[in-house]
Design an enzyme around this catalytic site. Structure first.
Site, PDB file in Angstrom:
ATOM      1  N   ARG A   1       0.856  -1.175   0.000  1.00 42.09           N
ATOM      2  CA  ARG A   1       0.000   0.000   0.000  1.00 42.09           C
ATOM      3  C   ARG A   1       0.898   1.232   0.000  1.00 42.09           C
ATOM      4  O   ARG A   1       2.031   1.192   0.461  1.00 42.09           O
ATOM      5  CB  ARG A   1      -0.902   0.017   1.232  1.00 42.09           C
ATOM      6  CG  ARG A   1      -1.833  -1.187   1.352  1.00 42.09           C
ATOM      7  CD  ARG A   1      -2.630  -1.107   2.659  1.00 42.09           C
ATOM      8  NE  ARG A   1      -3.559  -2.232   2.802  1.00 42.09           N
ATOM      9  CZ  ARG A   1      -3.268  -3.374   3.417  1.00 42.09           C
ATOM     10  NH1 ARG A   1      -2.048  -3.559   3.936  1.00 42.09           N
ATOM     11  NH2 ARG A   1      -4.169  -4.354   3.504  1.00 42.09           N
TER      12      ARG A   1
ATOM     13  N   LYS B   1      -2.287  -2.407   7.947  1.00 40.59           N
ATOM     14  CA  LYS B   1      -3.400  -1.905   8.725  1.00 40.59           C
ATOM     15  C   LYS B   1      -3.450  -2.579  10.093  1.00 40.59           C
ATOM     16  O   LYS B   1      -3.123  -3.749  10.228  1.00 40.59           O
ATOM     17  CB  LYS B   1      -4.717  -2.152   7.977  1.00 40.59           C
ATOM     18  CG  LYS B   1      -4.839  -1.364   6.680  1.00 40.59           C
ATOM     19  CD  LYS B   1      -6.174  -1.638   6.016  1.00 40.59           C
ATOM     20  CE  LYS B   1      -6.342  -0.817   4.744  1.00 40.59           C
ATOM     21  NZ  LYS B   1      -7.634  -1.081   4.074  1.00 40.59           N
TER      22      LYS B   1
END
Length: 307
Positions: free
Chosen positions: A157, A181
């Protein structure tokens, strides 16, 4: 049961989200916007008391979201679902706080957005972008090439890539530590092209860009600070423009392309899940739909009896 004015209850709920739940400013702004529209909708029905709200009022709000009105354009399934989630959260909060005796949203389900296939570039487009990012050769161009090689070569990401520190790389083993995350970490392999670009950047460009405030950050901006997500996005956008790639490209496009190309090459979906850092394989399986679509397109155009 006596009720409570809607505006006060909504204000208490938003304070709860910001202080106790610690939601980000952007998320909180979305909740505030959706609940303001909900309160306006109920006011149009002469409802200003939480306890007076019925399930039919909530369903009416959902219908109003989808059809729009003179002050609001119609919302799609995804935006409508977000607003319904905010409303359901608000009513659950009211129930927990003893403001109401019943959660009237318990039977109201958010609309399910239509499944959208991730957009992936073909290999030639990716290679054109990577080549365009490193030309002409300057310290920033070598940084840009290393950044985009990492994004495509690891499926990281954008936040994971710009958050990298120099010590997160193991150039000997050819791996990188990514922080995803929820604080989850994963170690993923780095391909030879990305490794070569990183080594060139570390040897020739990072020392030039480094300043007192650089710290351990891998990717630095022109002032020596850590490269931001917005700047990294700009790097990719400009490289795509120079490469003549006409489709819309974002950092997540490279992540989608990474996953799609792996599956096209025969990689197991659970391996791709681990590489992407998905908590559930269900999230990863949407990429298999992309490859099936490609197979279908190829079959339709190439097989003599496909039409």
């Amino acid at each position: 049961m006596s009720g409570e004015p809607l505006q006060r209850a909504v204000s208490d709920y938003l304070s709860h989200l910001g202080v106790e739940r610690g939601l980000s400013a952007n998320t909180l702004a979305s909740y505030r916007r959706d609940l303001r529209r909900y309160v306006e909708h109920l006011a149009g029905r002469s409802i200003d008391d939480v306890a007076a709200v019925q399930e039919a009022d909530v369903l009416g709000f959902l219908a109003a979201l989808r059809t729009g009105d003179p002050d609001h354009p119609p919302l799609g399934p995804a935006s409508s679902a977000r607003a319904v989630v905010a409303v359901r959260g608000f009513h659950k909060f009211c129930l927990r706080e003893g403001i109401v005796a019943l959660d009237v949203t318990a039977g109201v389900k958010p609309p399910r957005p239509a499944a959208r296939l991730p957009k992936a570039l073909d290999l030639e487009q990716v290679e054109a972008i990577l080549e365009a990012s490193g030309a002409p050769e300057t310290a920033l161009a070598r940084r840009d090439r290393a950044l985009l090689e990492v994004l495509y070569g690891t499926g990281a990401r954008i936040s994971e890539a710009v958050g990298l520190d120099v010590d997160d790389l193991d150039l000997t083993d050819g791996t990188v530590l990514l922080r995803g995350k929820g604080g989850k970490q994963r170690i993923v392999p780095v391909g030879s092209f990305a490794l070569a670009a990183i080594e060139t950047y570390l040897a020739t460009s990072r020392p030039t860009l480094a300043a007192l405030q650089s710290g351990p950050a891998l990717f630095l901006n022109a002032r020596g600070g850590r490269l931001s997500r917005q700047s990294a996005w700009t790097v990719l956008t400009k490289a795509a423009q120079r490469a003549g790639v006409a489709v819309e490209v974002s950092p997540h496009t490279l992540r989608h392309s990474f996953a799609t190309h792996l599956l096209d090459g025969g990689a197991d979906v659970r391996v791709v899940q681990e590489l992407l850092g998905h908590a559930s394989v269900t999230t990863t399986q949407i990429y298999t739909l992309v490859t099936i679509e490609r197979l279908r397109e190829t079959y339709a155009s190439a097989h003599p009896r496909a039409r």
